[in-house]
Design an enzyme around this catalytic site. Structure first.
Site, PDB file in Angstrom:
ATOM      1  N   THR A 148       0.841  -1.205   0.000  1.00 27.39           N
ATOM      2  CA  THR A 148       0.000   0.000   0.000  1.00 27.39           C
ATOM      3  C   THR A 148       0.874   1.253   0.000  1.00 27.39           C
ATOM      4  OG1 THR A 148      -1.727  -1.165   1.217  1.00 27.39           O
ATOM      5  CG2 THR A 148      -1.853   1.239   1.214  1.00 27.39           C
TER       6      THR A 148
ATOM      7  N   TRP B  93       2.453   1.635  -3.375  1.00 23.81           N
ATOM      8  CA  TRP B  93       1.438   2.056  -4.367  1.00 23.81           C
ATOM      9  C   TRP B  93       1.330   3.586  -4.419  1.00 23.81           C
ATOM     10  CZ3 TRP B  93      -3.003   4.959  -4.328  1.00 23.81           C
ATOM     11  CH2 TRP B  93      -3.843   4.848  -5.447  1.00 23.81           C
ATOM     12  N   HIS B  94       1.527   4.230  -3.265  1.00 25.04           N
ATOM     13  CA  HIS B  94       1.359   5.683  -3.214  1.00 25.04           C
ATOM     14  C   HIS B  94       2.539   6.445  -3.821  1.00 25.04           C
ATOM     15  CE1 HIS B  94      -1.966   4.769  -0.467  1.00 25.04           C
ATOM     16  NE2 HIS B  94      -2.412   5.976  -0.793  1.00 25.04           N
ATOM     17  N   GLY B  95       3.682   5.797  -3.911  1.00 21.74           N
ATOM     18  CA  GLY B  95       4.804   6.483  -4.554  1.00 21.74           C
ATOM     19  C   GLY B  95       6.121   5.806  -4.257  1.00 21.74           C
TER      20      GLY B  95
END
Lengths: 520, 257
Positions: B100, B103-105
């Site tokens: 997770t 996934w954000h960066g």
């Protein structure tokens, strides 16, 4: 809800259809790529042509006020409900003490060539205690101005600080400044004019008399709800309302000219004809017009006032910022010659050169505390001293030269003075007499012309009527420096024109006893 | 990201907490609204996440589509919570939260941010905190405080360019840098944005949802509230457009002095 949304989009699209059709027309003509076209259309809301733009600005300003904003879009709402500059100005200290050094050096240089100098510290729309600033903001503009004034006083420069009389309290700010503009109003400017004239009489030359500073000699005009100032234009009419436009005209007889070489204009006649721009009293447009410019019309590199019948037969140089516009107009009733230079835009010479060439009887510099632009202290003093331009020898290149320019029915009615113009050299043009022999003109142009490029490089306008009065020893002269580096292949000529070039024609002019000298 | 006082640091963190919620949920609402105009129905993506009692609940209310996807395509295939050993459960959860974060960066700040949530969720899962709080209303109410605190602190990490920057900012928030409690910037900024902050906090609470629930038996009043809501939304839309115009409105201040 969806219907409301669609209806809104339809209305906006309908009234702004050109923002879509024009870019696409350009695209179909091969003038833009598809990406450029869609980008232009998408950013259409940023355009000044957006239908209802000012209404959106008004709405947004209203919303900002309704949500208790006091700082918005580069504007700060003071505690006395007047608008001022953006918050940054009040959160950072910037050392502008170099201004004090530069101005005092300039004052010393003028003293060395016998020219008195006065620095006038103009006010800003905060009282010196900073009592109207929102909590958390500091009175840096005034703190900076204090430092400049202190430095000048310590250096012995003749200094007049009019902030206590015009911005000494929150109540004074309301009397003397526009609510939505950063400038003082005509009431404040008139008080400034009174203070300056009193100071000149008491601290410069007791023979300088303040002939017209009595307000009963003037008529005060007001147009209510007429003006949305510089700050107001950023936040709309409903953030803090609008201002009344105030201006003064004399009740006494006047005959003045206002020459603006940049636009080849000479406004001549009464005070109102010369100094008041009536467009601002005839048309009301909150966002597109700036009625503060009712006096003179704007900031120009050089403005020249001539008033042969003024009570003080003196030549004065004013070094200005925009607060000077009403002030120079009031002063034009008092002095025969006023040249007004804006150091931000004036490039024809350095200010030190201008003073050395033209030897004004008095130089006054007036500046408000908002920003410390270095152009307000870099006057070319070092170079002027090094080259000793004040004592430059004069070599006569031409004398006793007479020219009659006949009236012609096309624009270019002129004569070339037969003296070579060498790049980098300084010349003085003088005419013994200038007479209008045919037609009518209020002024005549003397031009430095680059003939291969068909370009006017420098342009001086002489007020023919003023010249005729023989005021100030009949000074009908112009001193100028030929640019050292012009366009490639430039060939300069000194040209005299029958009338104001670009403005008048069908005029015959006779010049007698023309002389041209080279300085240095 | 810098702040010169403790109060200003907290103000910045709280403002960002609101900003990221309204930014993200706003975009999601735009997609949902546009989809409905075309006949598609998408599920709500944010369900008032800042009223969550636990971090577990927070991630059922925040970015629901993402959580659902990771649950269905990573957590469940790995066995989910139906595993023999606690160690395996912990691993499953940490893998999900590590992914997770990624996934954000592609930045360590996001990975650390994700792992922190993984650790807390593991803690809540192993101690069965959500179930225990259901039986203890007072404790449940109090537990909201550290939950929201962790979320705000997490956003500082999420927003920072570097972990060092985040740590410095957090140190200022907790008074560990010697910065004063309050400074002039805080006084001015807090007063300036107080209405927006209050509005933002109110709108992050399910007040309208509660009002609608209360009025279900009074359909006439409910219709009135809904209609008023539509008009207010439309006006807000026009005001939003005025912000677009205003942001591009930068008239040259002639007579600069």
């Amino acid at each position: 809800m969806a219907l409301l949304f669609v209806a809104y989009i339809a209305v906006m699209a309908g009234f702004n259809y050109k923002m879509v059709t024009d870019p696409f027309a350009k695209f179909f003509n091969g003038g833009a790529t598809f990406e450029e076209t869609t980008s232009t259309v998408a950013s259409g809301y940023q355009s000044d042509q957006l239908w209802g733009k000012t209404n959106f600005i008004d709405l947004n300003g209203f919303f900002a006020r309704a949500t208790a904003r006091r700082a918005y879009n580069g504007v700060t709402l003071l505690k006395n409900n007047m608008l001022s500059y953006e918050v940054d100005q009040f959160q950072k200290f910037i050392d502008i003490s170099y201004l004090g050094s530069g101005i005092s050096d300039f004052s010393d240089y003028l003293a060395s060539i016998g020219i008195p100098f006065v620095y006038v510290q103009l006010p800003i729309k905060q009282d010196q205690q900073g009592s109207v600033l929102p909590d958390g903001l500091k009175n840096y503009p005034n703190i900076n101005a204090d430092a400049v004034v202190k430095k000048l006083v310590e250096a012995g420069t003749n200094t007049l600080d009019i902030r206590p009389e015009l911005a000494g309290s929150a109540a004074m700010l309301k009397e003397n400044f526009y609510k939505t503009d950063h400038h003082w109003n005509a009431d404040g400017a008139f008080k400034g004019y009174q203070l300056i004239m009193d100071h000149l009489n008491q601290n410069v030359d007791s023979s300088i008399r303040a002939a017209y500073t009595d307000p009963s000699l003037w008529q005060r005009h007001v147009l209510e709800d007429w003006f949305l100032g510089s700050h107001g234009k950023r936040v709309g009419r409903y953030f803090d309302g609008t201002d009344d436009l105030i201006w003064y005209t004399p009740d006494f007889k006047t005959e003045i000219s206002c020459i603006i070489p940049l636009h080849k204009n000479i406004f001549k006649g009464t005070f109102k004809d010369a100094n008041i721009r009536s467009i601002y009293t005839e048309q009301k447009d909150y966002f597109r017009l700036n009625p503060y410019a009712i006096y003179i019309g704007g900031d120009y590199p050089l403005t020249q006032h001539r008033n042969a019948k003024a009570p003080n037969q003196m030549r004065v140089l004013l070094i200005k910022d925009s607060f000077m516009l009403p002030l120079q107009s009031f002063l034009s009733t008092e002095f025969t010659e006023i040249d007004v230079i804006d150091p931000r835009y004036y490039t024809a010479s350095t200010i030190a050169e201008y003073c050395a060439w033209n030897r004004p009887d008095l130089v006054i510099m007036a500046k408000n505390p908002s920003i410390g632009d270095r152009r307000y202290c870099q006057f070319g003093v070092d170079d002027a001293k090094k080259e000793d331009i004040a004592n430059a020898p004069e070599t006569v290149l031409l004398s006793d030269y007479d020219v009659d320019i006949e009236k012609k029915d096309f624009n270019w009615s002129s004569s070339v003075i037969p003296v070579e113009m060498v790049p980098g050299k300084t010349y003085r043009f003088r005419a013994g007499d200038i007479t209008v022999t045919d037609g009518h003109t209020d002024g005549v142009s003397v031009l430095l012309f680059d003939s291969p490029h068909n370009e006017i490089v420098l342009h001086e306008i002489l007020d023919v009527g003023y010249c005729k009065e023989n005021v100030n020893n009949g000074r009908r002269e112009w001193t100028f420096k030929v640019p050292r580096k012009g366009k490639e292949g430039a060939l300069y000529k000194l040209v005299i024109y029958a009338g104001v070039h670009g403005s008048t024609k069908n005029t015959g002019i006779s010049y007698s006893d023309i002389s041209v000298t080279q300085l240095g | 990201m810098t702040a010169n006082s403790v109060a200003m640091a907290w103000l910045g963190a709280i403002a960002y907490t609101l900003q990221i919620y309204f930014d993200f949920s706003g975009y999601s609402d735009m997609a949902i609204g546009l989809g409905r105009m075309l006949g598609f129905r998408f599920l709500e993506n944010f369900d008032y996440p800042y009223i969550s009692r636990t971090i577990t609940e927070f991630w059922r209310r925040w970015h629901i589509s993402l959580g659902t996807w990771f649950r269905d395509y990573v957590y469940f295939p790995m066995g989910g919570s139906r595993v023999d050993r606690k160690a395996r459960l912990v691993l499953n959860l940490m893998v999900v939260w590590c992914l997770t974060g990624i996934w954000h960066g592609a930045n360590w700040t996001f990975i650390v941010w994700g792992l922190i949530y993984g650790v807390v969720i593991v803690f809540e899962k192993l101690l069965d905190i959500p179930k225990k709080l259901e039986k203890a209303p007072t404790l449940s109410a109090l537990y909201r405080i550290p939950t929201l605190l962790l979320v705000v602190v997490g956003w500082v990490l999420f927003r920072s360019d570097t972990i060092a920057g985040a740590l410095q900012y957090l140190r200022t928030m907790f008074g560990l840098t010697g910065a004063p409690l309050i400074d002039d910037t805080f006084i001015f900024t807090a007063r300036e944005y107080i209405v927006y902050l209050a509005f933002g906090i109110i709108c992050s609470l399910p007040i309208l949802k509660g009002v609608r629930k209360l009025l279900t038996s009074r359909s006439f009043l409910l219709e009135g509230v809904n209609s008023l809501g539509y008009v207010l939304q439309f006006l807000l839309f026009v005001v939003s457009f005025s912000f677009l115009v205003m942001n591009a409105h930068n008239p040259f201040i002639y007579f600069n002095f």
